[in-house]
Scaffold this motif. Structure first.
Motif, PDB file in Angstrom:
ATOM      1  N   PHE A   1     -35.485 -11.522  10.358  1.00 54.10           N
ATOM      2  CA  PHE A   1     -35.049 -11.818  11.453  1.00 54.10           C
ATOM      3  C   PHE A   1     -34.369 -13.743  11.301  1.00 54.10           C
ATOM      4  N   VAL A   2     -33.842 -13.612  10.383  1.00 54.30           N
ATOM      5  CA  VAL A   2     -33.469 -14.718   9.893  1.00 54.30           C
ATOM      6  C   VAL A   2     -31.481 -14.948  10.756  1.00 54.30           C
ATOM      7  N   ILE A   3     -32.023 -15.530  11.939  1.00 52.33           N
ATOM      8  CA  ILE A   3     -30.709 -15.992  12.447  1.00 52.33           C
ATOM      9  C   ILE A   3     -30.192 -16.741  12.093  1.00 52.33           C
ATOM     10  N   PRO A   4     -28.461 -16.842  12.217  1.00 49.05           N
ATOM     11  CA  PRO A   4     -27.857 -17.684  11.409  1.00 49.05           C
ATOM     12  C   PRO A   4     -27.245 -19.275  13.161  1.00 49.05           C
ATOM     13  N   CYS A   5     -27.393 -19.764  13.100  1.00 48.05           N
ATOM     14  CA  CYS A   5     -26.259 -20.423  13.926  1.00 48.05           C
ATOM     15  C   CYS A   5     -25.275 -21.176  13.201  1.00 48.05           C
TER      16      CYS A   5
ATOM     17  N   PHE B   1     -30.743 -21.484   9.686  1.00 46.59           N
ATOM     18  CA  PHE B   1     -31.066 -20.545   9.660  1.00 46.59           C
ATOM     19  C   PHE B   1     -32.656 -20.634   9.855  1.00 46.59           C
ATOM     20  N   TYR B   2     -32.613 -19.601  11.242  1.00 44.37           N
ATOM     21  CA  TYR B   2     -34.771 -19.607  11.314  1.00 44.37           C
ATOM     22  C   TYR B   2     -34.923 -18.301  11.227  1.00 44.37           C
ATOM     23  N   ASP B   3     -35.887 -18.285  10.300  1.00 44.66           N
ATOM     24  CA  ASP B   3     -36.822 -16.912  10.638  1.00 44.66           C
ATOM     25  C   ASP B   3     -38.043 -16.950  11.589  1.00 44.66           C
TER      26      ASP B   3
ATOM     27  N   LEU C   1     -19.294 -13.725   6.953  1.00 41.87           N
ATOM     28  CA  LEU C   1     -21.325 -12.774   6.692  1.00 41.87           C
ATOM     29  C   LEU C   1     -21.756 -13.759   8.134  1.00 41.87           C
ATOM     30  N   ALA C   2     -21.408 -14.756   8.765  1.00 40.47           N
ATOM     31  CA  ALA C   2     -22.543 -15.128  10.101  1.00 40.47           C
ATOM     32  C   ALA C   2     -22.703 -14.096  10.882  1.00 40.47           C
ATOM     33  N   VAL C   3     -21.010 -13.687  11.187  1.00 32.93           N
ATOM     34  CA  VAL C   3     -21.103 -13.295  12.622  1.00 32.93           C
ATOM     35  C   VAL C   3     -21.422 -11.923  12.755  1.00 32.93           C
ATOM     36  N   ASN C   4     -21.287 -11.295  11.461  1.00 36.78           N
ATOM     37  CA  ASN C   4     -22.034 -10.022  10.687  1.00 36.78           C
ATOM     38  C   ASN C   4     -22.981  -9.282  10.545  1.00 36.78           C
ATOM     39  N   TYR C   5     -24.276 -10.826  10.867  1.00 31.28           N
ATOM     40  CA  TYR C   5     -25.651 -10.961  10.523  1.00 31.28           C
ATOM     41  C   TYR C   5     -26.442  -9.605   9.853  1.00 31.28           C
ATOM     42  N   ARG C   6     -26.261  -9.140  11.166  1.00 33.86           N
ATOM     43  CA  ARG C   6     -26.699  -7.817  11.041  1.00 33.86           C
ATOM     44  C   ARG C   6     -26.627  -6.836  10.236  1.00 33.86           C
ATOM     45  N   PHE C   7     -25.600  -6.200   9.603  1.00 31.67           N
ATOM     46  CA  PHE C   7     -25.519  -6.370   8.538  1.00 31.67           C
ATOM     47  C   PHE C   7     -25.288  -6.796   7.027  1.00 31.67           C
ATOM     48  N   LEU C   8     -24.752  -7.732   7.145  1.00 31.69           N
ATOM     49  CA  LEU C   8     -24.134  -8.401   5.473  1.00 31.69           C
ATOM     50  C   LEU C   8     -25.662  -8.742   5.222  1.00 31.69           C
ATOM     51  N   CYS C   9     -26.493  -9.967   6.691  1.00 32.84           N
ATOM     52  CA  CYS C   9     -28.283 -10.512   5.556  1.00 32.84           C
ATOM     53  C   CYS C   9     -28.984  -9.286   5.567  1.00 32.84           C
ATOM     54  N   THR C  10     -29.116  -9.710   4.346  1.00 37.05           N
ATOM     55  CA  THR C  10     -30.692  -8.837   4.464  1.00 37.05           C
ATOM     56  C   THR C  10     -32.178  -9.525   4.289  1.00 37.05           C
TER      57      THR C  10
ATOM     58  N   GLY D   1     -34.770 -25.818  -3.462  1.00 34.30           N
ATOM     59  CA  GLY D   1     -33.454 -24.963  -2.591  1.00 34.30           C
ATOM     60  C   GLY D   1     -33.700 -23.661  -3.232  1.00 34.30           C
ATOM     61  N   PHE D   2     -32.747 -23.100  -2.213  1.00 31.00           N
ATOM     62  CA  PHE D   2     -31.954 -21.257  -2.455  1.00 31.00           C
ATOM     63  C   PHE D   2     -30.577 -21.733  -2.673  1.00 31.00           C
ATOM     64  N   PHE D   3     -29.845 -20.245  -2.466  1.00 28.25           N
ATOM     65  CA  PHE D   3     -28.637 -20.901  -2.291  1.00 28.25           C
ATOM     66  C   PHE D   3     -27.836 -19.418  -1.850  1.00 28.25           C
ATOM     67  N   LEU D   4     -26.544 -19.324  -0.915  1.00 27.98           N
ATOM     68  CA  LEU D   4     -26.515 -18.946   0.756  1.00 27.98           C
ATOM     69  C   LEU D   4     -26.562 -17.191  -0.005  1.00 27.98           C
ATOM     70  N   GLY D   5     -25.882 -16.846  -1.015  1.00 28.14           N
ATOM     71  CA  GLY D   5     -25.958 -15.554  -1.467  1.00 28.14           C
ATOM     72  C   GLY D   5     -26.939 -14.565  -1.493  1.00 28.14           C
ATOM     73  N   ASP D   6     -28.171 -15.025  -1.725  1.00 26.92           N
ATOM     74  CA  ASP D   6     -29.630 -14.595  -1.900  1.00 26.92           C
ATOM     75  C   ASP D   6     -29.286 -13.994  -0.887  1.00 26.92           C
ATOM     76  N   ILE D   7     -29.505 -14.310   1.201  1.00 28.15           N
ATOM     77  CA  ILE D   7     -29.711 -14.384   2.013  1.00 28.15           C
ATOM     78  C   ILE D   7     -28.970 -13.448   2.261  1.00 28.15           C
ATOM     79  N   PHE D   8     -27.476 -13.255   2.295  1.00 26.73           N
ATOM     80  CA  PHE D   8     -26.533 -11.741   2.339  1.00 26.73           C
ATOM     81  C   PHE D   8     -25.649 -11.711   1.004  1.00 26.73           C
ATOM     82  N   ARG D   9     -26.828 -10.627   0.007  1.00 26.06           N
ATOM     83  CA  ARG D   9     -26.783  -9.959  -0.662  1.00 26.06           C
ATOM     84  C   ARG D   9     -25.908  -8.142  -0.489  1.00 26.06           C
ATOM     85  N   LYS D  10     -25.755  -7.817   0.876  1.00 25.13           N
ATOM     86  CA  LYS D  10     -24.927  -7.267   1.064  1.00 25.13           C
ATOM     87  C   LYS D  10     -23.457  -7.350   1.668  1.00 25.13           C
TER      88      LYS D  10
END
Length: 395
Positions: free
Chosen positions: A265-269, A281-283, A316-325, A87-96
């Protein structure tokens, strides 16, 4: 040189809206808000699993994403998911997002204008302390309030589209909240996505054509309301929900087709049910499916306020274009196997998905004229036919 954040184009009017940021500091927040926000950010990177918002990777053992008899509506989507070992943690894909937030709590504001604007959205939301109704008569009221008072207020643009099938339950463009003067900043419209050869259908909300929001709480016809058993079932319906999985996968492929310039392309829903929310999320580039832990939607201390965890996750989710790494290297090997499950139709997912006008055209009611023109010629023919009919009867 202007950036995307200096101006923003509204998809319905094609008008570009100028955006500006004001100077904000961490002292704009109360001590209580700073403490709550610190705790919420802490849950993105804590080493203590019980205090962390986790990411669970899934393998798709079977699904009906590509069946020989044709496409499947989201409402009939089926997915058998298996939890993978690591498993992983949410902060790792929203590093920005994590960097911007923690720097801000330490007294440093970002230099980039677009990052200041995004941060201002979060800070102002917490400062205002948005209060909303929590008891609604139906799912539509819940959906419109969440769109108007949570997601749109934290996104870079306040524009959104709500599934038009909900419109019959609403009064024009008024919000469902208790404020009679509150108007929707979005509209009701066509939110269909996909392709009729594969998974397809309408979603509840699309924020600026960029992210899907799903209210998974079914309406109950019983006048007695929800029983404890029903509430428990609703909470469980969030995790591994087949409709949410299908919509997340379709929307990721769709965004990859529409916006190949995205850095990942890690797009949140976003999924919501009862008093909880999570991110799916699905990439679609690396075939990785991830689901976050659930977080409470409303505050435990003030029932008509959103929890700070929900506010942060939404931001984080609605601004994923800028905040998701994007995915970390460790995540890349944990593939979902969707490409293999949908191999017979994978080219449809990659090349032929659409937004709006997906599915059979709606049946339109035929409006008949209120007056009809009748003349002597038709009357004379009618009389002659009556004579013929009478003769046939006598014979």
């Amino acid at each position: 040189m202007k950036t995307k954040m200096d101006e923003y184009e509204c998809p319905t009017t094609s008008k570009r809206v100028k955006l500006s940021s004001s100077h904000i500091t961490v002292d704009d927040l109360s001590i209580s808000d700073k403490s709550d926000l610190t705790t919420a950010f802490y849950k993105l990177c804590s080493t203590h699993r019980a205090n962390n918002i986790m990411l669970i990777p899934y393998k798709v053992n079977s699904c009906n994403a590509a069946i020989s008899s044709g496409g499947v509506a989201f409402s009939k989507a089926y997915c058998d998911l298996e939890t993978l070992e690591k498993g992983f943690f949410l902060g790792d894909i929203f590093r920005k997002g994590l960097d911007i937030g923690i720097d801000f709590l330490n007294g440093k504001t970002p230099d980039a204008k677009h990052e200041k604007i995004l941060l201002e959205k979060l800070v102002n939301f917490l400062k205002v302390g948005e209060k909303v109704d929590v008891d609604f008569e139906n799912e539509t009221d819940t959906t419109t309030v969440l769109a108007n008072h949570l997601f749109a207020k934290l996104a870079i643009s306040s524009y959104y589209t709500i599934d038009k099938s909900c419109q019959s339950k609403r009064n024009g463009n008024k919000c469902s909240c208790s404020d009679e003067n509150c108007l929707l900043t979005g509209c009701f419209g066509d939110t269909s996505i996909g392709n009729t050869k594969v998974w397809h259908g309408s979603v509840d909300i699309i924020i600026e054509n960029d992210i899907v929001i799903e209210n998974l709480e079914d309406e109950l016809d019983s006048p007695g309301g929800k029983s404890p058993v029903e509430l428990k079932m609703k909470s469980k319906s969030l995790s591994k929900n087949p409709q949410l999985v299908a919509k997340a996968i379709v929307f990721s492929f769709l965004q990859k087709k529409r916006h190949p310039e995205l850095s990942n392309f890690v797009i949140p829903c976003v999924g919501i049910a009862d008093n909880a929310m999570l991110l799916m999320f699905y990439d679609s580039e690396h075939d990785v499916l991830l689901e976050s832990s659930t977080v409470p939607l409303h505050s435990a201390t003030c029932r008509n306020k959103f929890s700070v965890e929900a506010v942060l996750i939404t931001w984080l989710a609605v601004n994923y274009r800028f905040l998701c790494t994007g995915l970390t290297d460790d995540m890349l090997s944990h593939q979902a196997g969707f490409f293999r499950q949908a191999k017979d139709c994978i080219t449809v997912y990659e090349n032929n998905l659409s937004m709006q006008n997906v599915g059979p055209p709606p049946v339109k009611e035929i409006v008949l004229p209120s007056e009809w023109s009748y003349n002597a010629y038709l009357l004379e023919k009618q009389n002659r036919l009556n004579e013929v009919s009478m003769k046939l009867t006598l014979n």
